[in-house]
Design a protein around this motif. Sequence first.
Motif, PDB file in Angstrom:
ATOM      1  N   THR A   1       0.847  -1.190   0.000  1.00 53.04           N
ATOM      2  CA  THR A   1       0.000   0.000   0.000  1.00 53.04           C
ATOM      3  C   THR A   1       0.884   1.242   0.000  1.00 53.04           C
ATOM      4  O   THR A   1       1.948   1.235   0.650  1.00 53.04           O
ATOM      5  CB  THR A   1      -0.921   0.029   1.249  1.00 53.04           C
ATOM      6  OG1 THR A   1      -1.488   1.344   1.386  1.00 53.04           O
ATOM      7  CG2 THR A   1      -0.182  -0.319   2.527  1.00 53.04           C
TER       8      THR A   1
ATOM      9  N   ILE B   1       6.036   0.407  -2.324  1.00 50.52           N
ATOM     10  CA  ILE B   1       7.192   0.272  -3.230  1.00 50.52           C
ATOM     11  C   ILE B   1       7.576   1.621  -3.831  1.00 50.52           C
ATOM     12  O   ILE B   1       8.428   1.682  -4.709  1.00 50.52           O
ATOM     13  CB  ILE B   1       6.968  -0.783  -4.332  1.00 50.52           C
ATOM     14  CG1 ILE B   1       5.817  -0.404  -5.271  1.00 50.52           C
ATOM     15  CG2 ILE B   1       6.749  -2.159  -3.732  1.00 50.52           C
ATOM     16  CD1 ILE B   1       5.924  -1.095  -6.622  1.00 50.52           C
TER      17      ILE B   1
ATOM     18  N   LEU C   1      -0.381   2.925  -7.666  1.00 53.07           N
ATOM     19  CA  LEU C   1      -0.713   1.898  -8.657  1.00 53.07           C
ATOM     20  C   LEU C   1      -2.211   1.629  -8.594  1.00 53.07           C
ATOM     21  O   LEU C   1      -2.875   1.992  -7.620  1.00 53.07           O
ATOM     22  CB  LEU C   1       0.056   0.608  -8.349  1.00 53.07           C
ATOM     23  CG  LEU C   1       1.571   0.738  -8.270  1.00 53.07           C
ATOM     24  CD1 LEU C   1       2.170  -0.538  -7.695  1.00 53.07           C
ATOM     25  CD2 LEU C   1       2.139   1.046  -9.645  1.00 53.07           C
TER      26      LEU C   1
ATOM     27  N   GLY D   1      -3.581  -1.174  -8.151  1.00 48.88           N
ATOM     28  CA  GLY D   1      -3.872  -2.260  -7.216  1.00 48.88           C
ATOM     29  C   GLY D   1      -2.574  -2.837  -6.689  1.00 48.88           C
ATOM     30  O   GLY D   1      -1.486  -2.460  -7.152  1.00 48.88           O
TER      31      GLY D   1
HETATM   32  N1  ADE Z   1      -0.657  -0.134  -4.186  1.00 49.04           N
HETATM   33  C1  ADE Z   1      -0.925   0.967  -4.891  1.00 49.04           C
HETATM   34  N2  ADE Z   1       0.139   1.760  -4.969  1.00 49.04           N
HETATM   35  C2  ADE Z   1       1.140   1.150  -4.269  1.00 49.04           C
HETATM   36  C3  ADE Z   1       2.474   1.465  -3.966  1.00 49.04           C
HETATM   37  N3  ADE Z   1       3.050   2.598  -4.382  1.00 49.04           N
HETATM   38  N4  ADE Z   1       3.186   0.615  -3.221  1.00 49.04           N
HETATM   39  C4  ADE Z   1       2.629  -0.513  -2.782  1.00 49.04           C
HETATM   40  N5  ADE Z   1       1.380  -0.872  -3.031  1.00 49.04           N
HETATM   41  C5  ADE Z   1       0.624  -0.059  -3.767  1.00 49.04           C
END
Ligand code: ADE
Length: 249
Positions: free
Chosen positions: A88, A133, A138, A140
């Motif tokens: 997330t 990350i 993203l 998902g």
């Molecule tokens: N889900 C959506 N964006 C994300 C991110 N940048 N890092 C990890 N999970 C994600």
Amino acid sequence: MTTWQATALTLFPEMFPGSLGCSLAGRALREGIWSMHTQDLRAHGLGRHRTIDDTPFGGGAGMVMRPDVVSAALDDVVPDGRPVIYPTPRGRTLTQADVRRYAAGPGVVVLCGRYEGVDERVLEARDIEQVSIGDYILSGGEVAALVLLDACVRLLPGVMGSDASAAEESFADGLLEYPLYTKPAQWEGRDVPDVLLSGHHGAIARWRHEMAEAATRQRRPDLWAAHVARAGEDTSRPAGARASADRLN
Ligand code: ADE
């Protein structure tokens, strides 16, 4: 040989193993060095429509994944001492140290969120690690899960030979990599730096270290500050970082 086990809880099982079915990770998967399982969150959805989400309490845009659905899916996975990870953008930033820790264990369970995210209570109740990350959003968690798994799988014994450990050592120093060159020695009027053709291993090592420091200083002030702080504590460190540590301290 024990198999490193990856399980993804997802609304899109067809996204796995995805890119991890190719190249060295794919070969390692076929050889049984690691395994990939998916758990379809939709299978735990409620009612005729297999509902997995609902509107957020307090109002606001989008939908939230229900804790009862997520916990039911999690309860169907045998954890075997594996950490449960929820990718997330709200998580702490995933680092190589995390990846090393995950790769050294029995495997991971990754909960892939969609929509606005997952109800906070199930994350607390099941002691789920939240990792990001990077500072972008993203659509998902699946692609983030693939990134995390890729980083882990390449560290498993027998996946990359000595290449992974070589790259590891360089990053363990807390610096970005030095620039790389190969043949031809001249290309579009650009030469390879003379020192790399000199055959002087000491001079090459010094040049590479200087280039690694310069790239880190320019591109990643966060990594550079940490490197300088470490070098300030350690007088056996190269003079470049120590001098910078002296200037900053
Ligand atoms: N889900 C959506 N964006 C994300 C991110 N940048 N890092 C990890 N999970 C994600």
